[in-house]
Motif scaffolding. Structure first.
Motif, PDB file in Angstrom:
ATOM      1  N   LEU A  74       1.412  49.006  18.963  1.00  0.00           N
ATOM      2  CA  LEU A  74       2.522  49.876  19.334  1.00  0.00           C
ATOM      3  C   LEU A  74       3.109  50.545  18.097  1.00  0.00           C
ATOM      4  O   LEU A  74       3.385  51.736  18.089  1.00  0.00           O
ATOM      5  CB  LEU A  74       3.602  49.059  20.045  1.00  0.00           C
ATOM      6  N   LEU A  75       3.269  49.793  17.048  1.00  0.00           N
ATOM      7  CA  LEU A  75       3.921  50.302  15.842  1.00  0.00           C
ATOM      8  C   LEU A  75       3.072  51.302  15.068  1.00  0.00           C
ATOM      9  O   LEU A  75       3.564  51.946  14.149  1.00  0.00           O
ATOM     10  CB  LEU A  75       4.334  49.143  14.936  1.00  0.00           C
ATOM     11  N   ASP A  76       1.814  51.441  15.424  1.00  0.00           N
ATOM     12  CA  ASP A  76       0.981  52.446  14.767  1.00  0.00           C
ATOM     13  C   ASP A  76       1.569  53.844  14.960  1.00  0.00           C
ATOM     14  O   ASP A  76       1.418  54.717  14.119  1.00  0.00           O
ATOM     15  CB  ASP A  76      -0.447  52.413  15.340  1.00  0.00           C
ATOM     16  N   ASN A  77       2.231  54.057  16.084  1.00  0.00           N
ATOM     17  CA  ASN A  77       2.772  55.374  16.388  1.00  0.00           C
ATOM     18  C   ASN A  77       4.294  55.427  16.343  1.00  0.00           C
ATOM     19  O   ASN A  77       4.884  56.458  16.640  1.00  0.00           O
ATOM     20  CB  ASN A  77       2.301  55.816  17.784  1.00  0.00           C
ATOM     21  N   VAL A  78       4.934  54.337  15.995  1.00  0.00           N
ATOM     22  CA  VAL A  78       6.393  54.280  15.985  1.00  0.00           C
ATOM     23  C   VAL A  78       6.930  54.564  14.589  1.00  0.00           C
ATOM     24  O   VAL A  78       6.472  54.003  13.608  1.00  0.00           O
ATOM     25  CB  VAL A  78       6.879  52.899  16.484  1.00  0.00           C
ATOM     26  N   LYS A  79       7.900  55.467  14.529  1.00  0.00           N
ATOM     27  CA  LYS A  79       8.509  55.829  13.242  1.00  0.00           C
ATOM     28  C   LYS A  79       9.915  55.272  13.081  1.00  0.00           C
ATOM     29  O   LYS A  79      10.434  55.187  11.976  1.00  0.00           O
ATOM     30  CB  LYS A  79       8.538  57.350  13.109  1.00  0.00           C
TER      31      LYS A  79
ATOM     32  N   GLU B  13      20.297  60.329  13.883  1.00  0.00           N
ATOM     33  CA  GLU B  13      20.630  59.970  12.504  1.00  0.00           C
ATOM     34  C   GLU B  13      19.392  59.563  11.705  1.00  0.00           C
ATOM     35  O   GLU B  13      19.364  59.702  10.476  1.00  0.00           O
ATOM     36  CB  GLU B  13      21.683  58.859  12.475  1.00  0.00           C
ATOM     37  N   LEU B  14      18.380  59.066  12.404  1.00  0.00           N
ATOM     38  CA  LEU B  14      17.123  58.730  11.722  1.00  0.00           C
ATOM     39  C   LEU B  14      16.258  59.967  11.502  1.00  0.00           C
ATOM     40  O   LEU B  14      15.248  59.899  10.813  1.00  0.00           O
ATOM     41  CB  LEU B  14      16.339  57.691  12.529  1.00  0.00           C
ATOM     42  N   GLY B  15      16.639  61.085  12.129  1.00  0.00           N
ATOM     43  CA  GLY B  15      15.861  62.320  12.008  1.00  0.00           C
ATOM     44  C   GLY B  15      14.570  62.281  12.803  1.00  0.00           C
ATOM     45  O   GLY B  15      13.578  62.908  12.426  1.00  0.00           O
ATOM     46  N   LEU B  16      14.604  61.552  13.938  1.00  0.00           N
ATOM     47  CA  LEU B  16      13.392  61.361  14.743  1.00  0.00           C
ATOM     48  C   LEU B  16      13.619  61.812  16.181  1.00  0.00           C
ATOM     49  O   LEU B  16      14.743  62.065  16.599  1.00  0.00           O
ATOM     50  CB  LEU B  16      12.998  59.880  14.720  1.00  0.00           C
ATOM     51  N   THR B  17      12.535  61.896  16.941  1.00  0.00           N
ATOM     52  CA  THR B  17      12.626  62.197  18.369  1.00  0.00           C
ATOM     53  C   THR B  17      12.580  60.885  19.152  1.00  0.00           C
ATOM     54  O   THR B  17      12.093  59.866  18.636  1.00  0.00           O
ATOM     55  CB  THR B  17      11.455  63.081  18.836  1.00  0.00           C
ATOM     56  N   PRO B  18      13.055  60.868  20.397  1.00  0.00           N
ATOM     57  CA  PRO B  18      13.000  59.648  21.200  1.00  0.00           C
ATOM     58  C   PRO B  18      11.584  59.080  21.327  1.00  0.00           C
ATOM     59  O   PRO B  18      11.399  57.862  21.359  1.00  0.00           O
ATOM     60  CB  PRO B  18      13.540  60.105  22.565  1.00  0.00           C
ATOM     61  N   GLN B  19      10.601  59.964  21.383  1.00  0.00           N
ATOM     62  CA  GLN B  19       9.210  59.516  21.516  1.00  0.00           C
ATOM     63  C   GLN B  19       8.716  58.776  20.273  1.00  0.00           C
ATOM     64  O   GLN B  19       7.722  58.061  20.321  1.00  0.00           O
ATOM     65  CB  GLN B  19       8.298  60.718  21.807  1.00  0.00           C
ATOM     66  N   ASP B  20       9.437  58.961  19.150  1.00  0.00           N
ATOM     67  CA  ASP B  20       9.074  58.297  17.896  1.00  0.00           C
ATOM     68  C   ASP B  20       9.634  56.882  17.803  1.00  0.00           C
ATOM     69  O   ASP B  20       9.306  56.146  16.866  1.00  0.00           O
ATOM     70  CB  ASP B  20       9.622  59.073  16.693  1.00  0.00           C
ATOM     71  N   CYS B  21      10.519  56.520  18.746  1.00  0.00           N
ATOM     72  CA  CYS B  21      11.342  55.324  18.566  1.00  0.00           C
ATOM     73  C   CYS B  21      11.115  54.234  19.599  1.00  0.00           C
ATOM     74  O   CYS B  21      10.741  54.498  20.739  1.00  0.00           O
ATOM     75  CB  CYS B  21      12.822  55.712  18.587  1.00  0.00           C
TER      76      CYS B  21
END
Length: 214
Positions: A4-9, A162-170
Motif C-alpha cells: 500500500l505504501l508504495d503509492n502513498v505520499k 498542509e502536506l501539499g498532497l491530494t486525497p488520493q496520495d494519503c
C-alpha cells in the motif's frame, strides 16, 4: 501494508486510540464532572465521546444526566473538565505511546512519507511533546484549527492540504467510527485501528500500529 505504501505520499493520524491512550484521562475528568452534577457516567457512556469535539462531548455527558444548562455554564464546565484532564496529561511520557506507534512513524519517515496529525484535541501539540514524537510530524491539524467535528472531513482535508498532497496520495489511521467516516468523506484510504465490528467501513482494520511495523 508495505505494498500500500508504495503509492502513498502522506499519512494522517488521529491521536487518541491510535498513537496514545488519553481516553482514560478524558473519562476520569468527565466522570468527576458528572458526579458533581449528581449523576453517574459509565465507561459505556464514554464510548459515545470517541472522536468527538470537547463541546459536543459535554453535550453528550449532559444528555446522559438529563441536565440542561445555560451556554455560560456549559463553557465554565468545559473549561473545568479540560483543566482536570490537563492535570492528568502533564505527567505523560514516552511510555504512554501505544505499541508500535513511534516505530511505525519512524518507518514512514524513512520511506519519505509525509506525516500529519488529524485530531479534534486542542491539547494535541502538548501531548505530542510530552510523549516525544512532535518532531516527526510535518503538519498538526487539531481542534485549534478546525471548526467541524468528525465525521465532517475538514480535519483530514486540511491536513492533506498542509502536506501539499491530494486525497488520493494519503492514508488515514483512525480508531473511531466517526473518524473512519470522515476519512472516507475526504476521499482517502483509511486503516481502522481496533475492532472490525466497529470499524468495518475502513479499507483495512488492524489491532494496532505494531502490526504494521516491518
Amino acid at each position: 501494508m508495505a505494498a500500500l505504501l508504495d503509492n502513498v505520499k502522506g499519512a494522517l493520524f488521529d491521536l487518541d486510540g491510535v498513537l496514545v491512550d488519553t481516553a482514560k484521562y478524558h473519562y476520569l475528568a468527565w466522570k468527576q464532572l458528572a458526579e458533581e452534577l449528581g449523576f453517574a457516567f459509565t465507561e459505556a457512556d464514554n464510548e459515545r465521546l470517541k472522536g468527538v469535539s470537547r463541546t459536543r462531548s459535554l453535550e453528550i455527558v449532559l444528555e446522559v444526566g438529563g441536565v440542561s444548562l445555560s451556554e455560560a455554564e456549559k463553557h465554565r464546565l468545559a473549561e473545568e473538565k479540560n483543566e482536570r484532564y490537563l492535570q492528568y496529561i502533564r505527567n505523560m511520557d514516552e511510555s504512554e505511546l501505544l505499541p508500535g506507534a513511534k516505530a511505525y512513524l519512524l518507518q514512514l519517515k524513512e520511506q519519505g512519507v509525509r506525516i500529519a496529525l488529524g485530531s479534534a484535541s486542542k491539547n494535541a501539540v502538548f501531548i505530542l511533546e510530552k510523549v516525544g514524537i512532535l518532531e516527526l510530524f510535518d503538519s498538526i491539524v487539531d481542534g485549534t484549527k478546525v471548526s467541524k467535528a468528525k465525521p465532517d472531513p475538514e480535519v483530514f482535508t486540511l491536513g492533506c492540504h498542509e502536506l501539499g498532497l491530494t486525497p488520493q496520495d494519503c492514508v488515514v489511521f483512525e480508531d473511531a467510527e466517526a473518524g473512519v467516516q470522515a476519512a472516507i468523506a475526504a476521499g482517502m484510504y483509511v486503516v481502522g485501528i481496533g475492532s472490525e465490528a466497529i470499524l468495518g467501513a475502513a479499507n483495512r482494520v488492524v489491532r494496532g500500529l505494531d502490526e504494521l511495523v516491518a
